[in-house]
Design a protein around this motif. Structure first.
Motif, mmCIF file in Angstrom:
data_model
loop_
_atom_site.group_PDB
_atom_site.id
_atom_site.type_symbol
_atom_site.label_atom_id
_atom_site.label_comp_id
_atom_site.label_asym_id
_atom_site.label_seq_id
_atom_site.Cartn_x
_atom_site.Cartn_y
_atom_site.Cartn_z
ATOM 1 N N ASP B 155 0.776 -1.303 -0.015
ATOM 2 C CA ASP B 155 -0.032 -0.166 -0.023
ATOM 3 C C ASP B 155 0.814 1.306 -0.038
ATOM 4 O OD1 ASP B 155 -2.877 -1.029 0.615
ATOM 5 O OD2 ASP B 155 -1.684 -2.178 2.041
ATOM 6 N N ARG B 156 0.877 1.884 -1.016
ATOM 7 C CA ARG B 156 1.811 3.050 -1.209
ATOM 8 C C ARG B 156 1.400 4.089 -0.323
ATOM 9 N NH1 ARG B 156 2.350 5.543 -6.903
ATOM 10 N NH2 ARG B 156 3.964 6.659 -5.507
ATOM 11 N N GLY B 157 0.099 4.215 -0.025
ATOM 12 C CA GLY B 157 -0.445 5.132 0.910
ATOM 13 C C GLY B 157 0.069 5.095 2.448
ATOM 14 N N PHE B 158 0.089 3.796 2.831
ATOM 15 C CA PHE B 158 0.259 3.488 4.046
ATOM 16 C C PHE B 158 1.974 3.655 4.013
ATOM 17 C CE2 PHE B 158 2.417 0.504 6.849
ATOM 18 C CZ PHE B 158 1.770 0.626 8.137
ATOM 19 N N GLY B 159 2.840 3.268 3.172
ATOM 20 C CA GLY B 159 4.158 3.857 3.104
ATOM 21 C C GLY B 159 4.480 5.149 3.325
ATOM 22 N N ALA B 160 3.665 6.133 2.524
ATOM 23 C CA ALA B 160 3.715 7.526 2.674
ATOM 24 C C ALA B 160 3.366 7.994 3.844
ATOM 25 C CB ALA B 160 2.585 7.954 1.414
ATOM 26 N N VAL B 161 2.428 7.491 4.591
ATOM 27 C CA VAL B 161 1.998 7.934 5.981
ATOM 28 C C VAL B 161 3.495 7.717 6.895
ATOM 29 C CG1 VAL B 161 0.946 7.619 8.107
ATOM 30 C CG2 VAL B 161 -0.284 7.814 6.003
ATOM 31 N N ILE B 162 4.044 6.448 6.822
ATOM 32 C CA ILE B 162 5.289 6.304 7.707
ATOM 33 C C ILE B 162 6.390 6.983 7.236
ATOM 34 C CG2 ILE B 162 6.963 4.324 8.239
ATOM 35 C CD1 ILE B 162 4.164 3.820 8.958
ATOM 36 N N GLU B 163 6.799 7.423 6.049
ATOM 37 C CA GLU B 163 7.697 7.967 5.640
ATOM 38 C C GLU B 163 7.298 9.841 5.952
ATOM 39 O OE1 GLU B 163 10.696 7.782 4.647
ATOM 40 O OE2 GLU B 163 9.992 5.596 4.848
ATOM 41 N N ALA B 164 5.848 10.145 6.016
ATOM 42 C CA ALA B 164 5.697 11.420 6.476
ATOM 43 C C ALA B 164 5.961 11.683 7.768
ATOM 44 C CB ALA B 164 4.224 11.490 5.961
ATOM 45 N N THR B 165 5.551 10.692 8.771
ATOM 46 C CA THR B 165 5.973 10.777 10.158
ATOM 47 C C THR B 165 7.373 10.992 10.303
ATOM 48 O OG1 THR B 165 6.138 8.406 10.719
ATOM 49 C CG2 THR B 165 4.003 9.359 11.018
ATOM 50 N N VAL B 166 8.277 10.208 9.587
ATOM 51 C CA VAL B 166 9.632 10.509 9.832
ATOM 52 C C VAL B 166 10.178 11.724 9.297
ATOM 53 C CG1 VAL B 166 12.022 9.399 8.877
ATOM 54 C CG2 VAL B 166 10.140 7.946 9.280
ATOM 55 N N ALA B 167 9.821 12.269 8.195
ATOM 56 C CA ALA B 167 10.045 13.535 7.892
ATOM 57 C C ALA B 167 9.576 14.661 8.852
ATOM 58 C CB ALA B 167 9.486 13.718 6.520
ATOM 59 N N ALA B 168 8.196 14.297 9.442
ATOM 60 C CA ALA B 168 7.528 15.491 10.387
ATOM 61 C C ALA B 168 8.559 15.476 11.520
ATOM 62 C CB ALA B 168 6.337 15.022 10.549
ATOM 63 N N SER B 169 8.967 14.476 11.985
ATOM 64 C CA SER B 169 9.834 14.302 13.322
ATOM 65 C C SER B 169 11.147 14.999 13.185
ATOM 66 C CB SER B 169 9.862 13.125 13.773
ATOM 67 O OG SER B 169 11.038 12.190 12.836
ATOM 68 N N ARG B 170 11.381 15.284 11.979
ATOM 69 C CA ARG B 170 12.768 15.952 11.778
ATOM 70 C C ARG B 170 12.545 17.495 11.534
ATOM 71 N NH1 ARG B 170 15.257 11.114 7.756
ATOM 72 N NH2 ARG B 170 15.571 9.717 9.454
ATOM 73 N N LEU B 171 11.425 17.907 11.187
ATOM 74 C CA LEU B 171 11.083 19.116 11.136
ATOM 75 C C LEU B 171 11.615 20.044 12.310
ATOM 76 C CD1 LEU B 171 7.503 19.572 9.547
ATOM 77 C CD2 LEU B 171 9.858 20.101 8.616
ATOM 78 N N GLY B 172 12.525 21.023 12.087
ATOM 79 C CA GLY B 172 13.332 21.821 13.204
ATOM 80 C C GLY B 172 14.405 21.346 13.719
#
Lengths: 213, 213
Positions: B155-172
């Motif tokens: 599920d590409r949508g699922f993978g995108a959510v996981i990657e988004a959490t990783v990227a979001a946790s690196r903001l700042g």
């Protein structure tokens, strides 16, 4: 720790089976990537990715659909045969090969399939996006088999391989920003490098080879 | 079509169980993302992501390891309790919540867990990367349970959510190129928009809310 149940949901040999009662062996929501094998004029089974669009649950009124993009073997074989085998596999190498090379087999079922569904396909729509002609198909399950259930896991390396195949398949297509694709490919390679399994590393090498990236 | 087997691999109540024989309920290779729940001083179970690094298969010589990054609840609770519950779930909302907010429960097992493992943890290394202190831990299974096996899907949508959490946790976090993170987040949002299920859309909204992105 997989469980090989070899459970045939509905055997095709049972003539009294009502095709309307054959169910998908996975719960579909949004788009689910699969590999479809279709029989070609060379009597071999061609494997290619197929994105399954979930219906609303009522398979008669709103069946699962998929789009073929361009004049692919899948499209031609769908027209010729009216059916194919949809497979659910999480082998990254099988996915990369199906996505980026001509991948053909003597048998319709992939060795790595956790489940498969023989589907009747019917073309219901067509159009053009960019310079690519697409056709939309309904997929109705005729026969389904679960080979192995597992505890599903979250693998960033696996996701990165899938995304890399998508990006690689767009290299050279003018509608896509080529620099952005290459940046994304480098990032996916770094994820596989850090988090990937051996099989995922092998799959990424296939992507590099196929796409000459 | 999931199969609820409720199979207890090794019951903790069986005093004769040799902890060396308790196995992980999934096959680990590369890095596998999990959620770990640890008991806090407030007597509640804190849920946070934990990346599991596979050993070489011989759990005594080369056990599964994981790193904690910074002075997190997981790190503090590992030190205090010496154990935790590793869970395998593919619920994107549970993962986004655990990754980006304080997610606490009265019970150690998540509702969405397909399997869980109670592990003994031991700190074996520490260091600093950028400005973040990490600690490395070995994880040895004490008790494991498979709740539900399924046919795994892509599920590409699922993978995108996981990657988004990783990227979001690196903001700042200054070590990361913030423009690249935001570009990646926009791309993941577009994947969820096109391919995501309802649950994945909800998870992406949580990422947006938590990360104020």
């Amino acid at each position: 720790m997989t469980e090989h149940s070899d459970r045939v949901a509905n055997a095709s040999t049972n003539a009294s089976v009502d095709p309307d009662t054959v169910e998908w062996p996975v719960s579909l929501a949004g788009v689910t990537e699969s590999i479809v094998t279709t029989l070609g004029p060379n009597d071999r089974w061609n494997a290619a990715p197929l994105g399954l669009f979930a219906g609303d649950g009522d398979e008669n009124d709103d069946p699962v659909t998929a789009k073929t993009w361009g004049n692919t073997r899948t499209r031609r074989n769908f027209h010729r045969q009216g059916e194919g085998y949809v497979q659910f596999t999480v082998d990254p190498v099988a996915f990369a090969d199906a996505a980026l090379s001509i991948s053909e087999f003597d048998e319709p079922i992939l060795e790595s399939a956790n489940a498969w569904v023989r589907v009747a396909v019917e073309q219901v729509d067509s159009g053009t996006e960019g310079e690519t002609e697409w056709e939309e198909w309904t997929l109705r399950p005729l026969e389904a088999n679960v080979v192995a259930e597992t505890v599903p896991t979250i693998d960033r390396g696996f996701g990165a391989v899938i995304e890399a195949t998508v990006a690689a398949s767009r290299l050279g297509v003018p509608a896509y920003d080529q620099d952005a694709l290459r940046e994304r490919l480098e990032y996916y390679a770094s994820v596989v490098d850090r988090a990937g399994s051996e099989r995922e590393r092998e799959a990424l090498e296939r992507v590099r080879d196929h796409a000459e990236w």
